[in-house]
Design an enzyme around this catalytic site. Structure first.
Site, mmCIF file in Angstrom:
data_model
loop_
_atom_site.group_PDB
_atom_site.id
_atom_site.type_symbol
_atom_site.label_atom_id
_atom_site.label_comp_id
_atom_site.label_asym_id
_atom_site.label_seq_id
_atom_site.Cartn_x
_atom_site.Cartn_y
_atom_site.Cartn_z
ATOM 1 N N SER A 1 157.006 -5.445 -3.799
ATOM 2 C CA SER A 1 157.987 -4.202 -2.651
ATOM 3 C C SER A 1 159.037 -4.007 -2.122
ATOM 4 C CB SER A 1 156.519 -3.737 -1.442
ATOM 5 O OG SER A 1 156.838 -5.012 0.101
ATOM 6 N N ASN B 1 150.604 -8.849 7.627
ATOM 7 C CA ASN B 1 149.831 -7.780 8.508
ATOM 8 C C ASN B 1 150.306 -7.263 9.979
ATOM 9 O OD1 ASN B 1 148.280 -8.548 6.065
ATOM 10 N ND2 ASN B 1 145.991 -8.918 7.448
ATOM 11 N N THR C 1 152.790 44.562 6.312
ATOM 12 C CA THR C 1 151.477 43.385 6.081
ATOM 13 C C THR C 1 151.080 43.557 4.729
ATOM 14 O OG1 THR C 1 150.472 44.998 6.456
ATOM 15 C CG2 THR C 1 150.239 43.461 8.358
ATOM 16 N N HIS C 2 150.425 42.994 3.709
ATOM 17 C CA HIS C 2 150.561 42.596 2.509
ATOM 18 C C HIS C 2 151.927 42.691 1.290
ATOM 19 C CE1 HIS C 2 146.118 43.022 3.481
ATOM 20 N NE2 HIS C 2 146.359 43.613 3.796
ATOM 21 N N SER D 1 175.561 31.109 -12.187
ATOM 22 C CA SER D 1 174.807 31.240 -12.836
ATOM 23 C C SER D 1 176.233 31.074 -14.100
ATOM 24 C CB SER D 1 174.135 32.408 -13.830
ATOM 25 O OG SER D 1 174.206 32.467 -14.832
ATOM 26 N N LYS E 1 176.026 36.576 -10.752
ATOM 27 C CA LYS E 1 174.795 35.832 -10.092
ATOM 28 C C LYS E 1 175.376 35.398 -8.353
ATOM 29 C CE LYS E 1 170.600 35.762 -10.642
ATOM 30 N NZ LYS E 1 170.482 35.594 -11.758
ATOM 31 N N ASN F 1 172.760 33.126 -6.043
ATOM 32 C CA ASN F 1 171.486 32.130 -6.534
ATOM 33 C C ASN F 1 171.487 31.888 -5.122
ATOM 34 O OD1 ASN F 1 170.922 33.390 -9.028
ATOM 35 N ND2 ASN F 1 171.908 31.385 -10.045
ATOM 36 N N GLU G 1 165.232 27.940 -2.303
ATOM 37 C CA GLU G 1 164.628 27.636 -3.254
ATOM 38 C C GLU G 1 163.660 26.332 -3.748
ATOM 39 O OE1 GLU G 1 165.798 29.180 -6.925
ATOM 40 O OE2 GLU G 1 165.889 31.786 -6.489
ATOM 41 N N TYR H 1 143.179 -5.482 6.464
ATOM 42 C CA TYR H 1 144.290 -5.064 5.139
ATOM 43 C C TYR H 1 143.524 -5.234 4.242
ATOM 44 C CZ TYR H 1 148.490 -4.787 3.037
ATOM 45 O OH TYR H 1 149.411 -4.643 2.447
ATOM 46 N N GLN I 1 149.961 -0.873 0.873
ATOM 47 C CA GLN I 1 151.446 -1.661 -0.110
ATOM 48 C C GLN I 1 152.263 -0.058 -0.317
ATOM 49 O OE1 GLN I 1 152.815 -5.351 -1.457
ATOM 50 N NE2 GLN I 1 153.176 -4.116 -3.221
ATOM 51 N N LYS J 1 154.333 3.579 2.023
ATOM 52 C CA LYS J 1 155.615 3.676 2.411
ATOM 53 C C LYS J 1 156.016 4.374 1.753
ATOM 54 C CE LYS J 1 155.416 -1.372 4.188
ATOM 55 N NZ LYS J 1 154.050 -0.732 3.682
#
Length: 460
Positions: free
Chosen positions: A24, A112, A157-158, A279, A285, A287, A292, A319, A324, A327
């Site tokens: 690891s 451990n 709303t919606h 773009s 453009k 963006n 995003e 353990y 392992q 992480k």
């Protein structure tokens, strides 16, 4: 090659495939500072308990500090055959100060508890870094809120026009989301603030050690009370992964709205050129890639949480090597959170609010309808459902005339329940400030919300 760590038990040599698959080091080498910090605390505790002599402790201390300098200066040679950062450092320590002394460092501990301690130290420090960035983000939100208390915009709303609010009221909603995120992180930090060090493999040690001392040296509240739980626990990692996932739920929602609000269809805001891209084919453009990307990265932090939950869901105590895999996902989520919160904050600082376009948008969707219904309840003592019906008919009539109710000149012409006084309701400013309930959109309420967030930052 024969593995030095367990060469006493095994006569044969480890397969090169096993060495590579089992290692690891490529992932956990980032824990070198935590590993050295934990080892120094452990060595000091061993010295205090007279398991190490003072000279042995000083040699170990000097060697570990030299190793940290080597790693930081990129002079340390990492060898995959060392398996992990813990053995890599221990091996180098023995080379520097001799195996007779270097080999004593591992007395009264196991990999451990060593791994669990290092990982928990990383989680704690990462938690505090994320809290700090969230506080900075709230400060930026407060700055926007103070500036735009009278910048009127439609709420939704919606994704349909709902009621009149201010941009201040809108952005403060995210301020309180991030406040909860900080509180959640604080709670996770408190739960993680117990040391696994000294739990050894799973049952403790026959040496007379002082786990409270090593816990104190590492700024833990106290040792974990059960050694088996100490080495098998990864709740602290799950908690932080969950906290980050919720943070990204909030940042993703904010970024989605910033994307919408910056579009030609809305034009409520403008994202600065510093945080926009162009773009390769369309010269016009601009963006919102930052938004995003943050929205897109939400999926990976969700995935990291689900991955560790799945790894841990059926592991027998204590353990297991499966752990392992704990992480890489957390490292990724922490790095993603730190980078995303930093750039989101920087982008918000340069955000331009297009007040005129937001106000113009309020002239669609009959945003004042609820205010008219509430007026009939207050002034005419009508049941709300009846008032709702009356205003609904007015909206329908306005629709046929091709106007919004904010354009009505005299409400009495539309329904006899209204009088001249009611015409004052046809004002977005009045609508904003008519709200009296706690947490509402009125300027007075918004100022109180700003004060609440400021007080939180001062006390946290």
């Amino acid at each position: 090659m024969k593995n030095e760590m367990w060469s006493g038990r095994f006569e044969g040599f480890s397969s090169k495939l096993l060495e590579e698959f089992n290692a690891s080091l490529n992932v956990d080498k980032d824990l070198f500072k935590e590993d050295i910090k934990g080892s120094l605390a452990h060595a000091q505790m061993l010295c205090e308990c007279e398991i190490l002599s003072k000279d042995e402790f000083k040699a170990i201390e000097k060697g570990l500090k030299e190793i940290q300098e080597e790693i930081e200066n990129k002079n340390f040679i990492f060898d995959i055959r060392d398996e992990d950062i813990h053995m890599a450092i221990e091996k180098r320590l023995s080379a520097l100060i001799g195996a007779e002394i270097g080999g004593k460092l591992h007395t009264a501990r196991s990999r451990n508890d060593q791994v669990a301690t290092d990982f928990k130290l990383f989680a704690k420090s990462s938690n505090l870094k994320i809290q700090s960035l969230l506080k900075e983000l709230i400060k930026t939100i407060l700055s926007l809120a103070k500036e735009h208390k009278t910048s009127i915009m439609p709420s939704f709303t919606h994704l349909q026009h709902a009621q009149v609010v201010s941009f201040s009221f809108y952005i403060l909603a995210y301020g309180f989301m991030f406040l909860r995120d900080i509180k959640r992180l604080k709670a996770s930090y408190d739960l993680a603030n117990y040391s696994p060090l000294g739990a050894c493999a799973l049952a403790g040690t026959s040496y007379k050690t002082n786990r409270k001392l090593s816990a104190t040296l590492l700024s833990f509240k106290e040792p974990m009370p059960n050694a088996m739980d100490a080495v098998s626990d990864r709740d602290f990692a799950l908690d932080l992964l969950y906290d980050i996932a919720v943070i990204f739920t909030h940042t993703s929602r904010l970024c989605e709205e910033l994307i919408l609000f910056s579009s030609s269809e809305f034009s409520f805001i403008s994202i600065s050129d510093s945080f926009s891209t162009g773009s390769s084919i369309m010269p016009q453009k601009k963006n919102p890639d930052v938004c995003e990307l943050i929205r897109g990265k939400t999926g990976r932090v969700y995935g990291n949480l689900i991955s560790l939950l799945t790894t841990m869901k059926a592991l027998p105590l204590a353990y297991n090597k499966d752990m392992q895999e704990d992480k890489e996902g957390l490292f990724d989520s922490v790095n993603t959170a730190l980078a995303s919160l930093e750039i989101l904050n920087a982008m918000l600082k340069e955000l331009k609010i297009n007040k005129e376009n937001m106000l113009k948008a309020c002239q669609k969707g009959h945003l004042l309808a609820t205010d008219l219904a509430d007026y009939l309840v207050r002034k005419k003592q009508l049941p709300f459902r009846q008032a709702h019906f009356i205003v609904g008919k007015i909206v329908a009539k306005a629709e046929k005339e091709g106007i919004d109710i904010c354009e009505i000149k005299n409400l009495k012409d539309y329904d006899e329940n209204f009088d001249e006084e009611a015409n004052s309701l046809l004002s977005f400013e009045n609508s904003l400030n008519l709200k009296q309930s706690e947490g509402s959109s009125s300027i007075k309420s918004v100022e109180k919300q700003i004060e609440l967030l400021e007080n939180f930052l001062k006390s946290s």
